[in-house]
Design a protein around this motif. Structure first.
Motif, PDB file in Angstrom:
ATOM      1  N   ALA A  34       0.819  -1.209   0.000  1.00 29.26           N
ATOM      2  CA  ALA A  34       0.000   0.000   0.000  1.00 29.26           C
ATOM      3  C   ALA A  34       0.856   1.265   0.000  1.00 29.26           C
ATOM      4  O   ALA A  34       0.440   2.325  -0.457  1.00 29.26           O
ATOM      5  N   ASN A  35       2.099   1.120   0.532  1.00 30.61           N
ATOM      6  CA  ASN A  35       2.973   2.292   0.560  1.00 30.61           C
ATOM      7  C   ASN A  35       3.370   2.729  -0.851  1.00 30.61           C
ATOM      8  O   ASN A  35       3.649   3.906  -1.083  1.00 30.61           O
ATOM      9  N   TRP A  36       3.422   1.776  -1.789  1.00 29.36           N
ATOM     10  CA  TRP A  36       3.735   2.172  -3.172  1.00 29.36           C
ATOM     11  C   TRP A  36       2.650   3.107  -3.720  1.00 29.36           C
ATOM     12  O   TRP A  36       2.950   4.099  -4.406  1.00 29.36           O
ATOM     13  N   LEU A  37       1.405   2.772  -3.421  1.00 31.16           N
ATOM     14  CA  LEU A  37       0.305   3.628  -3.878  1.00 31.16           C
ATOM     15  C   LEU A  37       0.385   5.002  -3.234  1.00 31.16           C
ATOM     16  O   LEU A  37       0.180   6.031  -3.897  1.00 31.16           O
ATOM     17  N   ALA A  38       0.719   5.017  -1.940  1.00 27.24           N
ATOM     18  CA  ALA A  38       0.835   6.303  -1.249  1.00 27.24           C
ATOM     19  C   ALA A  38       1.943   7.146  -1.861  1.00 27.24           C
ATOM     20  O   ALA A  38       1.794   8.355  -2.083  1.00 27.24           O
ATOM     21  N   LEU A  39       3.101   6.484  -2.147  1.00 30.89           N
ATOM     22  CA  LEU A  39       4.204   7.221  -2.769  1.00 30.89           C
ATOM     23  C   LEU A  39       3.806   7.751  -4.146  1.00 30.89           C
ATOM     24  O   LEU A  39       4.147   8.888  -4.518  1.00 30.89           O
ATOM     25  N   ALA A  40       3.083   6.937  -4.908  1.00 35.77           N
ATOM     26  CA  ALA A  40       2.657   7.369  -6.245  1.00 35.77           C
ATOM     27  C   ALA A  40       1.719   8.572  -6.151  1.00 35.77           C
ATOM     28  O   ALA A  40       1.825   9.536  -6.931  1.00 35.77           O
ATOM     29  N   VAL A  41       0.791   8.537  -5.184  1.00 33.35           N
ATOM     30  CA  VAL A  41      -0.133   9.661  -5.007  1.00 33.35           C
ATOM     31  C   VAL A  41       0.628  10.923  -4.613  1.00 33.35           C
ATOM     32  O   VAL A  41       0.388  12.027  -5.140  1.00 33.35           O
ATOM     33  N   TYR A  42       1.587  10.781  -3.669  1.00 27.42           N
ATOM     34  CA  TYR A  42       2.374  11.940  -3.262  1.00 27.42           C
ATOM     35  C   TYR A  42       3.167  12.506  -4.435  1.00 27.42           C
ATOM     36  O   TYR A  42       3.282  13.725  -4.611  1.00 27.42           O
ATOM     37  N   LEU A  43       3.748  11.617  -5.240  1.00 20.53           N
ATOM     38  CA  LEU A  43       4.566  12.064  -6.368  1.00 20.53           C
ATOM     39  C   LEU A  43       3.720  12.815  -7.396  1.00 20.53           C
ATOM     40  O   LEU A  43       4.093  13.897  -7.867  1.00 20.53           O
ATOM     41  N   VAL A  44       2.556  12.239  -7.744  1.00 13.56           N
ATOM     42  CA  VAL A  44       1.683  12.910  -8.715  1.00 13.56           C
ATOM     43  C   VAL A  44       1.198  14.246  -8.171  1.00 13.56           C
ATOM     44  O   VAL A  44       1.163  15.260  -8.890  1.00 13.56           O
ATOM     45  N   THR A  45       0.839  14.261  -6.877  1.00 12.40           N
ATOM     46  CA  THR A  45       0.389  15.521  -6.267  1.00 12.40           C
ATOM     47  C   THR A  45       1.476  16.583  -6.326  1.00 12.40           C
ATOM     48  O   THR A  45       1.230  17.748  -6.679  1.00 12.40           O
ATOM     49  N   ALA A  46       2.697  16.178  -5.990  1.00  8.58           N
ATOM     50  CA  ALA A  46       3.802  17.134  -5.997  1.00  8.58           C
ATOM     51  C   ALA A  46       4.060  17.662  -7.394  1.00  8.58           C
ATOM     52  O   ALA A  46       4.305  18.867  -7.596  1.00  8.58           O
ATOM     53  N   ILE A  47       4.013  16.783  -8.393  1.00  4.04           N
ATOM     54  CA  ILE A  47       4.275  17.219  -9.770  1.00  4.04           C
ATOM     55  C   ILE A  47       3.165  18.142 -10.258  1.00  4.04           C
ATOM     56  O   ILE A  47       3.426  19.174 -10.908  1.00  4.04           O
ATOM     57  N   VAL A  48       1.897  17.806  -9.946  1.00  2.00           N
ATOM     58  CA  VAL A  48       0.789  18.676 -10.358  1.00  2.00           C
ATOM     59  C   VAL A  48       0.892  20.037  -9.697  1.00  2.00           C
ATOM     60  O   VAL A  48       0.704  21.088 -10.333  1.00  2.00           O
ATOM     61  N   VAL A  49       1.205  20.040  -8.395  1.00  3.39           N
ATOM     62  CA  VAL A  49       1.343  21.311  -7.681  1.00  3.39           C
ATOM     63  C   VAL A  49       2.474  22.136  -8.278  1.00  3.39           C
ATOM     64  O   VAL A  49       2.366  23.350  -8.479  1.00  3.39           O
ATOM     65  N   SER A  50       3.593  21.467  -8.569  1.00  5.86           N
ATOM     66  CA  SER A  50       4.723  22.192  -9.151  1.00  5.86           C
ATOM     67  C   SER A  50       4.369  22.742 -10.519  1.00  5.86           C
ATOM     68  O   SER A  50       4.773  23.854 -10.891  1.00  5.86           O
ATOM     69  N   ALA A  51       3.596  21.987 -11.322  1.00 10.53           N
ATOM     70  CA  ALA A  51       3.199  22.468 -12.646  1.00 10.53           C
ATOM     71  C   ALA A  51       2.299  23.693 -12.531  1.00 10.53           C
ATOM     72  O   ALA A  51       2.450  24.671 -13.278  1.00 10.53           O
ATOM     73  N   LEU A  52       1.353  23.650 -11.581  1.00 10.36           N
ATOM     74  CA  LEU A  52       0.463  24.797 -11.396  1.00 10.36           C
ATOM     75  C   LEU A  52       1.234  26.029 -10.921  1.00 10.36           C
ATOM     76  O   LEU A  52       0.995  27.150 -11.386  1.00 10.36           O
ATOM     77  N   ALA A  53       2.165  25.806  -9.984  1.00 12.82           N
ATOM     78  CA  ALA A  53       2.953  26.929  -9.481  1.00 12.82           C
ATOM     79  C   ALA A  53       3.829  27.521 -10.580  1.00 12.82           C
ATOM     80  O   ALA A  53       3.959  28.742 -10.718  1.00 12.82           O
ATOM     81  N   ALA A  54       4.461  26.619 -11.369  1.00 16.44           N
ATOM     82  CA  ALA A  54       5.305  27.106 -12.466  1.00 16.44           C
ATOM     83  C   ALA A  54       4.469  27.845 -13.502  1.00 16.44           C
ATOM     84  O   ALA A  54       4.913  28.860 -14.059  1.00 16.44           O
ATOM     85  N   ARG A  55       3.263  27.346 -13.753  1.00 13.15           N
ATOM     86  CA  ARG A  55       2.389  28.016 -14.721  1.00 13.15           C
ATOM     87  C   ARG A  55       2.008  29.409 -14.228  1.00 13.15           C
ATOM     88  O   ARG A  55       1.988  30.377 -14.999  1.00 13.15           O
ATOM     89  N   ALA A  56       1.709  29.509 -12.924  1.00 17.12           N
ATOM     90  CA  ALA A  56       1.377  30.818 -12.357  1.00 17.12           C
ATOM     91  C   ALA A  56       2.566  31.763 -12.458  1.00 17.12           C
ATOM     92  O   ALA A  56       2.417  32.957 -12.752  1.00 17.12           O
TER      93      ALA A  56
END
Length: 388
Positions: A109-131
């Protein structure tokens, strides 16, 4: 043709034929600083998680790495922010998820948690960079708009400067040449030994020389006055003066044409505290304007009223008057009235307004069905009571 420009924020922008097309990146120094800051952000958040780990379920702490991703995304873009996102998940796995200090996970289950954290971080970084990119583009557009506005203002200033130069040249070429031509012709007639002149003819030629010389002096004086007003060195020296004397001095400067001026000034008219030379110049220009625009031989009236602590000097002629839409424009420099036969450089009324305002007075054109009508409003001085 491609050109590149680096803005103070570090963004390099590609231009093609003067148009912005793409952002190209940053200098090596900027990237080095961003890389060090990224490492520092991951280390800082990792240390913070280690501090709070005994008190909070460790799996829920992975989201804190967003605080490492966000500043990097805002300041250095999505490239470094993506690297920080991956490094954060690796660090979280290595230090906090069992078995620690390996990249293996005992709980699937930790793999899924890591994947969710990674996708969240990348999406947040993309939104911040876009702003951030939008902010940079907005800044760039603002700079371009400001530069364009400055160019427009500079072009307008140059156009006005050229217009003024053209008007000055016109004044010099026509308004100065006319009296000079009359003076030269009259002087040549007087100096010609072959020309037999009667005494009356000689007097007429001398009168012509004097009147044209006075006219030339007024034109040159107006040019000098305009220069003084525009440079801000026409400081008034106010003194107490009776209105009758100010009008009388102005009429004297008009020469023979001054005989057409009819003044109606009461004996009880209050004095005014003004610079006599400057207000005299105002009256000369107003009277000269009225004489030029009125029929030959017709009178120009000067009457005085008192209203609301002001002394109102009315200059009224029998000319065509001033159209409603031109009553402010006639006070602009080098603005002539209608009528090709009217002479003048178009400076008199502009100087009249300039010297009036310098003395705390006002001058304007009024509607009058009988002809031209200008009003000079001077602040009336207090009357000194006479003791019995």
């Amino acid at each position: 043709m491609f050109l590149s420009r680096v803005w103070p924020s570090g963004t390099r922008v590609l231009y093609r034929d003067g148009m912005r097309t793409a952002r190209l990146g940053r200098s090596r120094g900027e990237l080095a600083v961003g890389l060090l800051a990224s490492i520092g952000a991951v280390v800082f958040v990792t240390a913070a998680i280690a501090v709070v780990k005994p008190y909070v379920p460790v799996l829920s702490l992975g989201v804190l790495y967003v605080f490492a991703v966000l500043p990097v995304a805002v300041l250095w873009g999505i490239g470094l922010a993506s690297l920080v996102s991956i490094a954060s998940m690796l660090a979280f796995n290595w230090f906090f998820l069992p078995p620690t200090h390996t990249f293996q996970l005992s709980d699937g289950a930790n793999w899924l948690a890591l994947a969710v954290y990674l996708v969240t971080a990348i999406v947040v970084s993309a939104l911040a960079a876009r702003a951030r990119r939008r902010a940079e583009l907005a800044e760039l557009r603002e700079r371009e708009a400001s530069a364009l506005a400055e160019e427009v203002l500079e072009a307008e200033a140059l156009r006005r400067s050229d217009a003024i130069k053209t008007a000055v040249l016109h004044a010099v070429s026509h308004d100065l040449r006319s009296p000079l031509t009359a003076i030269v012709a009259a002087a040549a007639g007087l100096a010609n030994p072959e020309l037999r002149l009667e005494d009356a003819d000689r007097v007429e030629l001398v009168t012509t020389i004097r009147s044209e010389a006075d006219r030339l002096d007024r034109i040159v004086g107006n040019l000098l006055d305009l220069s003084r007003l525009e440079s801000g060195v026409a400081a008034p020296h106010p003194e107490l003066w009776p209105a009758e004397e100010l009008v009388g001095r102005a009429v004297e400067q008009l020469g023979a044409e001054g005989e057409r001026v009819v003044a109606d000034i009461g004996a009880d008219t209050p004095p005014v505290r003004v610079d006599a030379v400057q207000i005299e110049r105002v009256l000369v220009n107003l009277l000269d304007n009225a004489l030029k625009f009125s029929p030959p031989g017709s009178p120009v009236q000067v009457r005085v009223d008192e209203s609301g602590g002001q002394l109102l000097l009315h200059v009224v002629d029998q000319g065509p008057g001033v159209a409603a839409g031109e009553r402010e424009a006639v006070f602009e420099p080098f603005r002539r009235g209608d009528g090709a036969a009217v002479r003048g450089a178009g400076l008199g009324l502009a100087i009249a307004r300039g010297f009036s305002e310098a003395n705390g007075a006002r001058v304007w054109a009024e509607d009058d069905p009988w002809g031209g009508h200008f009003v000079l409003a001077l602040p009336a001085a207090e009357r000194t009571p006479v003791s019995a």
